[in-house]
Design an enzyme around this catalytic site. Structure first.
Site: not given
Ligand code: GLA
Length: 408
Positions: A155, A213, A234
């Site tokens: 991430d 993205g 998200d």
């Molecule tokens: C980001 C990701 C989520 C999740 C959070 C965790 O927002 O997009 O899917 O993994 O971090 O902190």
């Protein structure tokens, strides 16, 4: 890897011998072998968020088996952010006190016939402010392999500040093209670095990019080793968020295929923010999109409706079809079609109107690529509809869907 070697006979023989003695080479090119169909499983984030602990993950694994989800194809048990503890003097990452023994947890998950996933960031900190992999990529990959990790979600989070490029998605801001390109290249290198680190562990690990993205990730992720990549920000447990994300995937179909998938984020089915019809829309749309099916609810507390949606085997078969073709929109009123192996096609007819009377929607069979009559089966009613001649008119419930399998 072997494809890169010259096609001369000796090279082919060497490759064949290498694959016999080192079978991991076959998966090491992030080939389709690691995720030939979209990954299916569970992820802790949508329901448990930062509170997730060892007991929750074990309970999820137990429920995955007891509920029948494992047998329906859900295999990965993935811990999202907040498992990370501190690094020791040698720089090795340790889990925090919520996860007393990560290896034992992975062993437990494996003992149930399931696979084990974990989460990190290319930045120094994860989105939740925990320890990221920046500067420790190989060391972390080795640790994951030692624990028995089968899936990594990576991430972007704090790596955005390292890129010093907050405006990649906002070209109107005064940022030079050169700076944009540099930031994009840095991000690609960061993702590729972890890819190489995972490869050198010789353990097949599904590699999931999560960077929302940015920089049209679908265009370059496969080259950088991604098996799946988030295409959006998200998801939230409401119809607006789910439908905006799901229907906005139109046009990305050409980037998906076996071993490399667009990821419109996890399922919210069973989390309580949508009606059963709306959750059926998520399940159907994600299946048409050949999207990863990662349940995001508390598996140990599922009602019968949630189970019937998550475990609709006819819809799962659409998602998991071996051709791995992502479906596309074929008519403006949200009619979507996914080609299936054997010449069949899945068609989903969505009603996106929530606050007005539902209207009839007509599918023209020629829009789905058929000439002449077809056999039809309703995948939510689980019933054959007989032969359709040239069109089919239905009134899907508000926020709901009618999903068909059609064949000649
Ligand atoms: C980001 C990701 C989520 C999740 C959070 C965790 O927002 O997009 O899917 O993994 O971090 O902190």
């Amino acid at each position: 890897m072997c494809a890169l070697v010259s096609l001369r006979r000796t090279a082919i023989v060497l490759c064949a011998v290498a694959l016999i003695f080192f079978p991991w080479l076959a998966v090491s090119a992030q080939s389709a072998n690691v995720s030939p169909t979209p990954p299916m499983g569970w992820n802790s984030w949508n329901h448990f968020g930062e509170k997730v602990n060892d007991a929750d993950v074990r309970a999820a694994a137990d429920a995955m088996v007891a509920s029948g989800m494992r047998d329906a194809g859900y295999i990965y048990v993935n811990i999202d952010d907040t498992w990370e503890g501190k690094r020791d003097a040698q720089g090795n990452i340790h889990a925090n006190s919520k996860f007393p023994d990560m290896k034992a947890l992975a062993d437990y998950v494996h003992s149930k016939g399931l696979k084990f996933g974990i989460y990190s960031s290319p930045g120094p900190k994860t989105c939740g402010g925990y320890e990221g992999s920046y500067g420790h990529e190989q060391q972390d990959a080795n640790t994951y392999a030692k624990w028995g990790v089968d899936y990594l979600k990576y991430d972007l989070c704090s790596y955005e500040s390292i890129m010093d490029m907050w405006d990649l998605n906002h070209p109107s801001k005064p940022v030079t093209v050169m700076r944009q390109q540099k930031a994009l290249a840095m991000m690609q290198q960061a993702y590729e670095k972890m890819h190489r680190s995972l490869l050198s562990t010789h353990r097949p690990i599904v590699y999931s990019f999560c960077q929302y993205g940015i920089g049209s990730v679908w265009k370059w992720a496969p080259e950088m080793g991604g098996n799946l990549w988030r295409t959006t920000d998200d998801i939230r447990d409401n119809y607006r968020s789910m439908s905006l994300i799901g229907f906005s995937q139109a046009g990305l179909e050409k980037y998906a295929g076996p071993g490399h998938w667009n990821d419109p984020d996890m399922l919210e089915i069973g989390n309580g923010g949508m009606t059963p019809d709306q959750y059926r829309t998520q399940m159907s749309l994600w299946a048409i999109l050949a999207a990863p099916l990662l349940a995001g609810n508390d598996l140990s507390k599922m009602d019968a409706t949630t189970k019937s949606i998550l475990m609709n085997k006819e819809v799962i078969a659409v998602d998991q079809d071996k051709l791995g073709i992502q479906g596309k929109r074929i008519a403006p009123l949200q009619i979507w079609m996914k080609p299936l192996s054997g010449g069949a096609k899945a068609v989903a007819i969505f009603n996106t109107i929530l606050d007005d009377q539902a209207i009839p929607i007509t599918l023209q069979l020629e829009d789905a690529g058929f000439t002449g009559p077809v056999h039809a089966r309703d995948l939510w009613a689980h019933k054959d509809l007989g032969i359709l001649q040239s069109s089919y008119t239905v009134v899907p419930p508000p926020g709901g869907v009618v999903m068909l399998r059609l064949w000649q």
